[in-house]
Design a protein around this motif. Structure first.
Motif, PDB file in Angstrom:
ATOM      1  N   LEU A 140       5.759   3.148  45.097  1.00  0.00           N
ATOM      2  CA  LEU A 140       6.164   2.059  44.223  1.00  0.00           C
ATOM      3  C   LEU A 140       5.309   2.136  42.978  1.00  0.00           C
ATOM      4  O   LEU A 140       4.097   2.308  43.064  1.00  0.00           O
ATOM      5  N   ARG A 141       5.925   2.024  41.834  1.00  0.00           N
ATOM      6  CA  ARG A 141       5.175   2.035  40.583  1.00  0.00           C
ATOM      7  C   ARG A 141       5.522   0.776  39.803  1.00  0.00           C
ATOM      8  O   ARG A 141       6.685   0.469  39.584  1.00  0.00           O
ATOM      9  N   LEU A 142       4.502   0.050  39.405  1.00  0.00           N
ATOM     10  CA  LEU A 142       4.675  -1.159  38.611  1.00  0.00           C
ATOM     11  C   LEU A 142       3.899  -0.989  37.315  1.00  0.00           C
ATOM     12  O   LEU A 142       2.719  -0.665  37.341  1.00  0.00           O
ATOM     13  N   ASP A 143       4.541  -1.189  36.198  1.00  0.00           N
ATOM     14  CA  ASP A 143       3.834  -1.207  34.923  1.00  0.00           C
ATOM     15  C   ASP A 143       3.467  -2.653  34.641  1.00  0.00           C
ATOM     16  O   ASP A 143       4.332  -3.518  34.604  1.00  0.00           O
ATOM     17  N   SER A 144       2.192  -2.902  34.488  1.00  0.00           N
ATOM     18  CA  SER A 144       1.717  -4.264  34.338  1.00  0.00           C
ATOM     19  C   SER A 144       0.417  -4.253  33.550  1.00  0.00           C
ATOM     20  O   SER A 144       0.074  -3.259  32.928  1.00  0.00           O
ATOM     21  N   VAL A 145      -0.285  -5.342  33.609  1.00  0.00           N
ATOM     22  CA  VAL A 145      -1.587  -5.469  32.964  1.00  0.00           C
ATOM     23  C   VAL A 145      -2.629  -5.789  34.026  1.00  0.00           C
ATOM     24  O   VAL A 145      -2.294  -6.155  35.144  1.00  0.00           O
ATOM     25  N   ILE A 146      -3.878  -5.643  33.651  1.00  0.00           N
ATOM     26  CA  ILE A 146      -4.971  -6.094  34.513  1.00  0.00           C
ATOM     27  C   ILE A 146      -5.310  -7.495  34.050  1.00  0.00           C
ATOM     28  O   ILE A 146      -5.818  -7.698  32.948  1.00  0.00           O
TER      29      ILE A 146
ATOM     30  N   VAL B 293      -3.300   0.989  47.520  1.00  0.00           N
ATOM     31  CA  VAL B 293      -2.881   0.671  46.156  1.00  0.00           C
ATOM     32  C   VAL B 293      -3.983   1.106  45.203  1.00  0.00           C
ATOM     33  O   VAL B 293      -5.160   0.863  45.456  1.00  0.00           O
ATOM     34  N   THR B 294      -3.587   1.763  44.127  1.00  0.00           N
ATOM     35  CA  THR B 294      -4.534   2.126  43.080  1.00  0.00           C
ATOM     36  C   THR B 294      -4.005   1.608  41.747  1.00  0.00           C
ATOM     37  O   THR B 294      -2.826   1.311  41.613  1.00  0.00           O
ATOM     38  N   CYS B 295      -4.885   1.513  40.803  1.00  0.00           N
ATOM     39  CA  CYS B 295      -4.538   1.051  39.461  1.00  0.00           C
ATOM     40  C   CYS B 295      -4.972   2.126  38.480  1.00  0.00           C
ATOM     41  O   CYS B 295      -6.125   2.560  38.516  1.00  0.00           O
ATOM     42  N   GLU B 296      -4.058   2.552  37.607  1.00  0.00           N
ATOM     43  CA  GLU B 296      -4.398   3.508  36.569  1.00  0.00           C
ATOM     44  C   GLU B 296      -4.516   2.757  35.247  1.00  0.00           C
ATOM     45  O   GLU B 296      -3.553   2.154  34.785  1.00  0.00           O
ATOM     46  N   ALA B 297      -5.693   2.794  34.682  1.00  0.00           N
ATOM     47  CA  ALA B 297      -5.932   2.073  33.432  1.00  0.00           C
ATOM     48  C   ALA B 297      -5.259   2.783  32.265  1.00  0.00           C
ATOM     49  O   ALA B 297      -5.199   4.002  32.217  1.00  0.00           O
TER      50      ALA B 297
END
Length: 100
Positions: A17-23, A86-90
């Motif tokens: 699953l890929r979500l484009d979002s903000v931190i 789950v990981t987050c790519e900055a």
């Protein structure tokens, strides 16, 4: 951006699953963390968050540097709860999200 893989949850499971979002809250944590394009951060349930029982923290070196936005945190929380990673790519790209 958040990316995750979920395996072993039956026929209805998603491979990724890929979500484009903000931190969310980055402005609060910017004194302790400077984001770099492509940096991979951990995403963890934040069990001690009394304001939001589905809070999901973005973590670097065991330090909270932001949160997954509330609009998707429940979904991400459940993915983690069911064994997903789950990981987050900055990214330095700014997108205009009304609730962030």
């Amino acid at each position: 951006q958040y990316s995750r893989s979920l395996r072993g949850m039956g026929a209805a499971a998603m491979d990724s699953l890929r979500l484009d979002s903000v931190i969310r809250g980055h402005n609060i944590y910017k004194a302790i963390w400077t984001r770099f394009t492509g940096e991979i951060l951990c995403v963890e349930q934040e069990a001690r968050n009394t304001a939001d029982c589905f809070a999901v923290a973005v973590v670097k070196d065991e330090t909270v540097v932001g949160h997954v936005p509330r609009e998707v945190s429940r979904l991400v929380w459940h993915f983690i709860e069911h064994g997903g990673t789950v990981t987050c790519e900055a990214s330095l790209l700014w997108r205009n999200f009304a609730s962030c």
